[in-house]
Design a protein around this motif. Structure first.
Motif, PDB file in Angstrom:
ATOM      1  N   SER A  17       0.828  -1.204   0.000  1.00 43.24           N
ATOM      2  CA  SER A  17       0.000   0.000   0.000  1.00 43.24           C
ATOM      3  C   SER A  17       0.865   1.257   0.000  1.00 43.24           C
ATOM      4  CB  SER A  17      -0.918  -0.005   1.216  1.00 43.24           C
ATOM      5  OG  SER A  17      -1.690   1.163   1.263  1.00 43.24           O
ATOM      6  N   TYR A  18       1.881   1.283   0.852  1.00 44.33           N
ATOM      7  CA  TYR A  18       2.791   2.436   0.875  1.00 44.33           C
ATOM      8  C   TYR A  18       3.424   2.644  -0.495  1.00 44.33           C
ATOM      9  CZ  TYR A  18       2.695   2.774   6.008  1.00 44.33           C
ATOM     10  OH  TYR A  18       2.325   2.945   7.313  1.00 44.33           O
ATOM     11  N   SER A  19       3.821   1.553  -1.121  1.00 39.26           N
ATOM     12  CA  SER A  19       4.463   1.640  -2.426  1.00 39.26           C
ATOM     13  C   SER A  19       3.521   2.236  -3.460  1.00 39.26           C
ATOM     14  CB  SER A  19       4.921   0.256  -2.881  1.00 39.26           C
ATOM     15  OG  SER A  19       5.382   0.306  -4.207  1.00 39.26           O
ATOM     16  N   LYS A  20       2.300   1.732  -3.497  1.00 40.47           N
ATOM     17  CA  LYS A  20       1.323   2.209  -4.486  1.00 40.47           C
ATOM     18  C   LYS A  20       1.008   3.688  -4.309  1.00 40.47           C
ATOM     19  CE  LYS A  20      -0.925  -2.188  -5.375  1.00 40.47           C
ATOM     20  NZ  LYS A  20      -2.131  -2.989  -5.214  1.00 40.47           N
ATOM     21  N   GLU A  21       1.069   4.150  -3.075  1.00 40.77           N
ATOM     22  CA  GLU A  21       0.770   5.556  -2.795  1.00 40.77           C
ATOM     23  C   GLU A  21       2.007   6.446  -2.924  1.00 40.77           C
ATOM     24  OE1 GLU A  21      -2.269   6.769  -2.415  1.00 40.77           O
ATOM     25  OE2 GLU A  21      -3.030   4.745  -2.699  1.00 40.77           O
ATOM     26  N   GLY A  22       3.174   5.836  -3.167  1.00 34.78           N
ATOM     27  CA  GLY A  22       4.396   6.614  -3.348  1.00 34.78           C
ATOM     28  C   GLY A  22       5.106   6.991  -2.064  1.00 34.78           C
ATOM     29  N   PHE A  23       4.815   6.304  -0.975  1.00 37.23           N
ATOM     30  CA  PHE A  23       5.412   6.606   0.321  1.00 37.23           C
ATOM     31  C   PHE A  23       6.643   5.729   0.577  1.00 37.23           C
ATOM     32  CE2 PHE A  23       0.794   7.575   1.372  1.00 37.23           C
ATOM     33  CZ  PHE A  23       0.928   8.935   1.153  1.00 37.23           C
ATOM     34  N   LEU A  24       7.731   6.043  -0.113  1.00 31.41           N
ATOM     35  CA  LEU A  24       8.951   5.246  -0.001  1.00 31.41           C
ATOM     36  C   LEU A  24       9.539   5.290   1.408  1.00 31.41           C
ATOM     37  CD1 LEU A  24      11.126   3.519  -1.333  1.00 31.41           C
ATOM     38  CD2 LEU A  24      12.262   5.632  -2.048  1.00 31.41           C
ATOM     39  N   CYS A  25       9.574   6.457   2.011  1.00 27.26           N
ATOM     40  CA  CYS A  25      10.143   6.573   3.364  1.00 27.26           C
ATOM     41  C   CYS A  25       9.365   5.728   4.373  1.00 27.26           C
ATOM     42  CB  CYS A  25      10.168   8.032   3.818  1.00 27.26           C
ATOM     43  SG  CYS A  25      11.345   9.035   2.910  1.00 27.26           S
ATOM     44  N   GLU A  26       8.055   5.736   4.261  1.00 26.42           N
ATOM     45  CA  GLU A  26       7.235   4.936   5.171  1.00 26.42           C
ATOM     46  C   GLU A  26       7.460   3.446   4.947  1.00 26.42           C
ATOM     47  OE1 GLU A  26       6.283   7.578   3.582  1.00 26.42           O
ATOM     48  OE2 GLU A  26       5.470   8.946   5.079  1.00 26.42           O
ATOM     49  N   ALA A  27       7.610   3.041   3.682  1.00 23.50           N
ATOM     50  CA  ALA A  27       7.885   1.633   3.375  1.00 23.50           C
ATOM     51  C   ALA A  27       9.217   1.208   3.985  1.00 23.50           C
ATOM     52  CB  ALA A  27       7.897   1.408   1.865  1.00 23.50           C
ATOM     53  N   LYS A  28      10.227   2.049   3.841  1.00 19.96           N
ATOM     54  CA  LYS A  28      11.543   1.740   4.431  1.00 19.96           C
ATOM     55  C   LYS A  28      11.459   1.663   5.949  1.00 19.96           C
ATOM     56  CE  LYS A  28      14.419   3.785   0.834  1.00 19.96           C
ATOM     57  NZ  LYS A  28      15.399   4.851   0.544  1.00 19.96           N
ATOM     58  N   ARG A  29      10.706   2.579   6.535  1.00 18.87           N
ATOM     59  CA  ARG A  29      10.552   2.594   7.996  1.00 18.87           C
ATOM     60  C   ARG A  29       9.874   1.306   8.468  1.00 18.87           C
ATOM     61  NH1 ARG A  29       7.762   7.293   8.569  1.00 18.87           N
ATOM     62  NH2 ARG A  29       9.658   8.401   8.067  1.00 18.87           N
ATOM     63  N   LEU A  30       8.847   0.870   7.738  1.00 16.43           N
ATOM     64  CA  LEU A  30       8.140  -0.352   8.101  1.00 16.43           C
ATOM     65  C   LEU A  30       9.051  -1.568   8.007  1.00 16.43           C
ATOM     66  CD1 LEU A  30       5.575  -1.909   8.837  1.00 16.43           C
ATOM     67  CD2 LEU A  30       5.004  -1.927   6.394  1.00 16.43           C
ATOM     68  N   VAL A  31       9.819  -1.663   6.924  1.00 15.66           N
ATOM     69  CA  VAL A  31      10.732  -2.803   6.769  1.00 15.66           C
ATOM     70  C   VAL A  31      11.768  -2.806   7.883  1.00 15.66           C
ATOM     71  CG1 VAL A  31      12.569  -3.737   5.300  1.00 15.66           C
ATOM     72  CG2 VAL A  31      10.382  -3.129   4.314  1.00 15.66           C
ATOM     73  N   HIS A  32      12.278  -1.634   8.224  1.00 22.76           N
ATOM     74  CA  HIS A  32      13.253  -1.545   9.318  1.00 22.76           C
ATOM     75  C   HIS A  32      12.616  -1.995  10.634  1.00 22.76           C
ATOM     76  CE1 HIS A  32      16.694  -0.164  11.555  1.00 22.76           C
ATOM     77  NE2 HIS A  32      15.887   0.527  12.340  1.00 22.76           N
ATOM     78  N   LYS A  33      11.381  -1.570  10.870  1.00 26.85           N
ATOM     79  CA  LYS A  33      10.662  -1.936  12.092  1.00 26.85           C
ATOM     80  C   LYS A  33      10.429  -3.450  12.165  1.00 26.85           C
ATOM     81  CE  LYS A  33       6.236  -1.273  14.356  1.00 26.85           C
ATOM     82  NZ  LYS A  33       4.880  -0.784  14.166  1.00 26.85           N
ATOM     83  N   MET A  34      10.195  -4.075  10.999  1.00 26.35           N
ATOM     84  CA  MET A  34       9.960  -5.522  10.969  1.00 26.35           C
ATOM     85  C   MET A  34      11.197  -6.286  11.429  1.00 26.35           C
ATOM     86  SD  MET A  34       7.918  -5.792   7.355  1.00 26.35           S
ATOM     87  CE  MET A  34       7.739  -7.554   7.284  1.00 26.35           C
ATOM     88  N   GLY A  35      12.365  -5.727  11.186  1.00 25.48           N
ATOM     89  CA  GLY A  35      13.604  -6.407  11.562  1.00 25.48           C
ATOM     90  C   GLY A  35      13.875  -7.601  10.670  1.00 25.48           C
TER      91      GLY A  35
END
Length: 101
Positions: A17-35
């Motif tokens: 969803s973040y990707s489709k909306e163009g929110f790259l920073c949020e996608a990176k933050r989520l992946v980092h949070k996932m560990g």
């Protein structure tokens, strides 16, 4: 998210969803949070796609290298995503050499 964010499938859906909306920073933050332990192959593939879509080809390739280093399954979807990353780098020669490995 009421505890649901511990499920990889929920995080992967949010990542898409973040990707489709163009929110790259949020996608990176989520992946980092996932560990590293919270990501599955779908998470890695999704992030490679996100990077390729947002012209972050070098980062997508770095993610692929990390997947290989961690001995995660690299499937045809991963390979297609990496080729997309090469197109964002405008590196046809690199994509061809990658496919010949």
């Amino acid at each position: 998210m009421g505890g649901f964010d511990s499920y990889a499938s929920v995080n992967n859906a949010m990542l898409t969803s973040y990707s489709k909306e163009g929110f790259l920073c949020e996608a990176k933050r989520l992946v980092h949070k996932m560990g590293l332990g919270g990501r599955d192959e779908v998470s890695w593939n999704s992030m490679i796609v996100v990077c390729g879509q947002h012209r972050e080809g070098s980062e997508a390739l770095a993610l692929l290298c990390e997947m290989v280093r961690m001995r995660l399954e690299v499937d045809m979807f991963t390979m297609a995503s990496v080729l997309t990353a090469f197109t964002s780098l405008k590196d046809l020669a690199g994509g061809c050499s990658f496919m010949l490995r």
